[in-house]
Design a protein around this motif. Structure first.
Motif, PDB file in Angstrom:
ATOM      1  N   PHE A 157       0.980  -1.320  -0.029  1.00 19.39           N
ATOM      2  CA  PHE A 157       0.034  -0.066  -0.064  1.00 19.39           C
ATOM      3  C   PHE A 157       0.904   1.267   0.041  1.00 19.39           C
ATOM      4  O   PHE A 157       0.367   2.076  -0.748  1.00 19.39           O
ATOM      5  N   ARG A 158       1.905   1.095   0.852  1.00 14.54           N
ATOM      6  CA  ARG A 158       3.010   2.311   0.727  1.00 14.54           C
ATOM      7  C   ARG A 158       3.584   2.579  -0.752  1.00 14.54           C
ATOM      8  O   ARG A 158       3.600   3.981  -1.089  1.00 14.54           O
ATOM      9  N   ARG A 159       3.763   1.389  -1.281  1.00 12.38           N
ATOM     10  CA  ARG A 159       4.353   1.776  -2.743  1.00 12.38           C
ATOM     11  C   ARG A 159       3.224   2.304  -3.668  1.00 12.38           C
ATOM     12  O   ARG A 159       3.529   3.224  -4.483  1.00 12.38           O
ATOM     13  N   LYS A 160       1.923   1.978  -3.722  1.00  9.05           N
ATOM     14  CA  LYS A 160       0.832   2.284  -4.188  1.00  9.05           C
ATOM     15  C   LYS A 160       0.795   3.867  -4.004  1.00  9.05           C
ATOM     16  O   LYS A 160       0.338   4.699  -5.058  1.00  9.05           O
ATOM     17  N   SER A 161       0.914   4.318  -2.451  1.00 14.44           N
ATOM     18  CA  SER A 161       0.593   5.681  -2.336  1.00 14.44           C
ATOM     19  C   SER A 161       1.547   6.636  -2.854  1.00 14.44           C
ATOM     20  O   SER A 161       1.399   7.744  -3.362  1.00 14.44           O
ATOM     21  N   ARG A 162       2.797   6.052  -2.823  1.00 17.11           N
ATOM     22  CA  ARG A 162       3.855   7.057  -3.439  1.00 17.11           C
ATOM     23  C   ARG A 162       3.660   7.179  -4.896  1.00 17.11           C
ATOM     24  O   ARG A 162       3.954   8.230  -5.646  1.00 17.11           O
ATOM     25  N   ALA A 163       3.307   5.904  -5.396  1.00 16.27           N
ATOM     26  CA  ALA A 163       2.915   5.908  -7.294  1.00 16.27           C
ATOM     27  C   ALA A 163       1.956   7.085  -7.437  1.00 16.27           C
ATOM     28  O   ALA A 163       2.207   7.742  -8.204  1.00 16.27           O
ATOM     29  N   VAL A 164       0.893   7.023  -6.790  1.00 14.37           N
ATOM     30  CA  VAL A 164      -0.016   7.963  -6.920  1.00 14.37           C
ATOM     31  C   VAL A 164       0.270   9.505  -6.493  1.00 14.37           C
ATOM     32  O   VAL A 164      -0.193  10.396  -7.302  1.00 14.37           O
ATOM     33  N   PHE A 165       1.182   9.582  -5.633  1.00 17.25           N
ATOM     34  CA  PHE A 165       1.684  10.825  -5.430  1.00 17.25           C
ATOM     35  C   PHE A 165       2.672  11.428  -6.489  1.00 17.25           C
ATOM     36  O   PHE A 165       2.394  12.507  -6.704  1.00 17.25           O
ATOM     37  N   LEU A 166       3.603  10.502  -6.884  1.00 15.55           N
ATOM     38  CA  LEU A 166       4.457  11.033  -7.877  1.00 15.55           C
ATOM     39  C   LEU A 166       3.677  11.382  -9.231  1.00 15.55           C
ATOM     40  O   LEU A 166       4.044  12.267  -9.884  1.00 15.55           O
ATOM     41  N   GLU A 167       2.650  10.644  -9.228  1.00 20.23           N
ATOM     42  CA  GLU A 167       1.818  10.859 -10.408  1.00 20.23           C
ATOM     43  C   GLU A 167       1.395  12.327 -10.484  1.00 20.23           C
ATOM     44  O   GLU A 167       1.283  13.041 -11.359  1.00 20.23           O
ATOM     45  N   ARG A 168       0.628  12.849  -9.274  1.00 16.65           N
ATOM     46  CA  ARG A 168       0.206  14.048  -9.107  1.00 16.65           C
ATOM     47  C   ARG A 168       1.216  15.098  -9.167  1.00 16.65           C
ATOM     48  O   ARG A 168       0.985  16.252  -9.875  1.00 16.65           O
ATOM     49  N   MET A 169       2.340  14.835  -8.851  1.00 15.23           N
ATOM     50  CA  MET A 169       3.558  15.760  -8.853  1.00 15.23           C
ATOM     51  C   MET A 169       4.006  16.083 -10.098  1.00 15.23           C
ATOM     52  O   MET A 169       4.761  17.213 -10.150  1.00 15.23           O
ATOM     53  N   ARG A 170       3.585  15.421 -11.132  1.00 10.13           N
ATOM     54  CA  ARG A 170       4.007  15.705 -12.666  1.00 10.13           C
ATOM     55  C   ARG A 170       3.375  17.072 -12.908  1.00 10.13           C
ATOM     56  O   ARG A 170       4.069  17.966 -13.704  1.00 10.13           O
ATOM     57  N   ASN A 171       2.284  17.514 -12.094  1.00 11.04           N
ATOM     58  CA  ASN A 171       1.533  18.719 -12.655  1.00 11.04           C
ATOM     59  C   ASN A 171       1.246  19.612 -11.268  1.00 11.04           C
ATOM     60  O   ASN A 171       0.361  20.487 -11.474  1.00 11.04           O
ATOM     61  N   ALA A 172       1.936  19.266 -10.292  1.00  8.00           N
ATOM     62  CA  ALA A 172       1.701  20.160  -8.926  1.00  8.00           C
ATOM     63  C   ALA A 172       2.799  20.232  -8.331  1.00  8.00           C
ATOM     64  O   ALA A 172       3.877  19.734  -8.429  1.00  8.00           O
ATOM     65  N   GLY A 173       2.618  21.047  -7.125  1.00  7.53           N
ATOM     66  CA  GLY A 173       3.633  20.752  -6.092  1.00  7.53           C
ATOM     67  C   GLY A 173       3.278  20.449  -4.935  1.00  7.53           C
ATOM     68  O   GLY A 173       1.913  19.876  -4.583  1.00  7.53           O
ATOM     69  N   ALA A 174       3.848  20.224  -3.781  1.00  9.45           N
ATOM     70  CA  ALA A 174       3.572  19.548  -2.372  1.00  9.45           C
ATOM     71  C   ALA A 174       4.560  20.198  -1.392  1.00  9.45           C
ATOM     72  O   ALA A 174       5.730  20.498  -1.666  1.00  9.45           O
ATOM     73  N   LEU A 175       3.902  20.178  -0.074  1.00 11.59           N
ATOM     74  CA  LEU A 175       4.648  20.263   1.020  1.00 11.59           C
ATOM     75  C   LEU A 175       4.556  18.954   1.980  1.00 11.59           C
ATOM     76  O   LEU A 175       3.518  18.550   2.186  1.00 11.59           O
ATOM     77  N   VAL A 176       5.741  18.331   2.220  1.00 10.93           N
ATOM     78  CA  VAL A 176       5.822  16.867   2.775  1.00 10.93           C
ATOM     79  C   VAL A 176       6.367  16.874   4.068  1.00 10.93           C
ATOM     80  O   VAL A 176       7.410  17.619   4.219  1.00 10.93           O
ATOM     81  N   VAL A 177       5.678  16.446   5.160  1.00 12.22           N
ATOM     82  CA  VAL A 177       6.194  16.077   6.382  1.00 12.22           C
ATOM     83  C   VAL A 177       6.417  14.610   6.532  1.00 12.22           C
ATOM     84  O   VAL A 177       5.204  13.886   6.393  1.00 12.22           O
ATOM     85  N   ASN A 178       7.520  14.018   6.637  1.00 12.60           N
ATOM     86  CA  ASN A 178       7.812  12.596   6.755  1.00 12.60           C
ATOM     87  C   ASN A 178       9.086  12.557   7.596  1.00 12.60           C
ATOM     88  O   ASN A 178      10.011  13.017   7.250  1.00 12.60           O
ATOM     89  N   HIS A 179       9.291  11.600   8.547  1.00  9.68           N
ATOM     90  CA  HIS A 179      10.227  11.461   9.226  1.00  9.68           C
ATOM     91  C   HIS A 179      11.028  10.416   8.897  1.00  9.68           C
ATOM     92  O   HIS A 179      12.332  10.140   9.102  1.00  9.68           O
ATOM     93  N   ASP A 180      10.556   9.623   7.657  1.00 10.02           N
ATOM     94  CA  ASP A 180      11.606   8.678   6.969  1.00 10.02           C
ATOM     95  C   ASP A 180      12.495   9.290   5.939  1.00 10.02           C
ATOM     96  O   ASP A 180      11.837   9.727   4.839  1.00 10.02           O
ATOM     97  N   MET A 181      13.664   9.518   6.098  1.00  4.52           N
ATOM     98  CA  MET A 181      14.391  10.179   5.200  1.00  4.52           C
ATOM     99  C   MET A 181      14.635   9.639   3.730  1.00  4.52           C
ATOM    100  O   MET A 181      14.940  10.038   2.765  1.00  4.52           O
ATOM    101  N   ASN A 182      14.526   8.178   3.748  1.00  2.92           N
ATOM    102  CA  ASN A 182      14.528   7.636   2.455  1.00  2.92           C
ATOM    103  C   ASN A 182      13.316   8.052   1.552  1.00  2.92           C
ATOM    104  O   ASN A 182      13.333   8.214   0.505  1.00  2.92           O
TER     105      ASN A 182
END
Length: 217
Positions: A157-182
């Protein structure tokens, strides 16, 4: 354009007030995914909520000409007595998007099964986060506010979440809070570090991570 000018925010504590954001000014670049880094309590989520308009600063102004999502990891605005499907349909009407299209996207993405048609009060925190993430990713915002939610669920599910997020980032910006540096390295282009009420902006994501890790040490 998304700009913060002299943003200050304090909260009442036992012996007075704690200033979380102290005269913060920053212009976030369009079309970039920006990491918001800092220790717990540094003000990352507070800044996201101010940008979203769900929290008012004590002083300062926010200027933008872009559509901005709610903080994706924040599911507190869901009505507990309404089902997940009903909440999604309500969101669609608020944001003026196709109701059935958004409902179908979220039902497929969030993988809630029968719970999608059950009251949100019966959901676990992870289920609420998946519902919130799906609803946000189903709407074409200019800027997405993402608070830890890509860490929800199992590895698939995390892989799927990253994939859809990266797809949206092709046409948008984001502010991301995450404690996982990877994950930060995978999701973000540039970075900001919040510390002692201040904010440092870095065009080089590696420099932002190095500064954050030095402060954590």
């Amino acid at each position: 354009m998304l700009r913060c000018d002299h943003i200050t925010k304090s909260f009442a504590v036992k012996n007075g007030y704690k200033t979380v954001l102290d005269d913060v000014s920053v212009a976030f670049p369009d079309g970039k995914s920006v990491a918001l880094l800092g220790q717990n309590g540094a003000g990352k989520s507070t800044l996201l909520h101010i940008i979203a308009g769900t929290l008012q600063p004590d002083r300062g102004t926010l200027t933008t000409d872009r559509s901005i999502s709610w903080p994706v990891g924040f599911a507190g605005s869901f009505h507990g007595e309404m089902t997940g499907a009903q909440n999604v349909r309500f969101i669609a009407r608020i944001y003026g998007v196709d109701t059935y299209e958004l409902e179908g996207f979220v039902e497929d993405f969030a993988e809630l099964g029968a719970h999608f048609n059950m009251p949100v009060r019966s959901y676990s925190s992870g289920m609420r986060s998946r519902l919130a993430f799906g609803a946000s990713m189903g709407i074409g915002f200019d800027t997405y506010l993402v608070d830890e939610v890509t860490a929800v669920g199992d590895q698939r599910f995390r892989r799927k979440s990253r994939a859809v997020f990266l797809e949206r980032m092709r046409n948008a910006g984001a502010l991301v809070v995450n404690h996982d540096m990877n994950q930060i390295r995978q999701l973000c282009d540039v970075g900001c570090v919040l510390h002692n009420g201040g904010l440092e902006y870095f065009d080089d994501l590696g420099d932002a991570i190095a500064r954050h890790e030095a402060l954590m040490a």
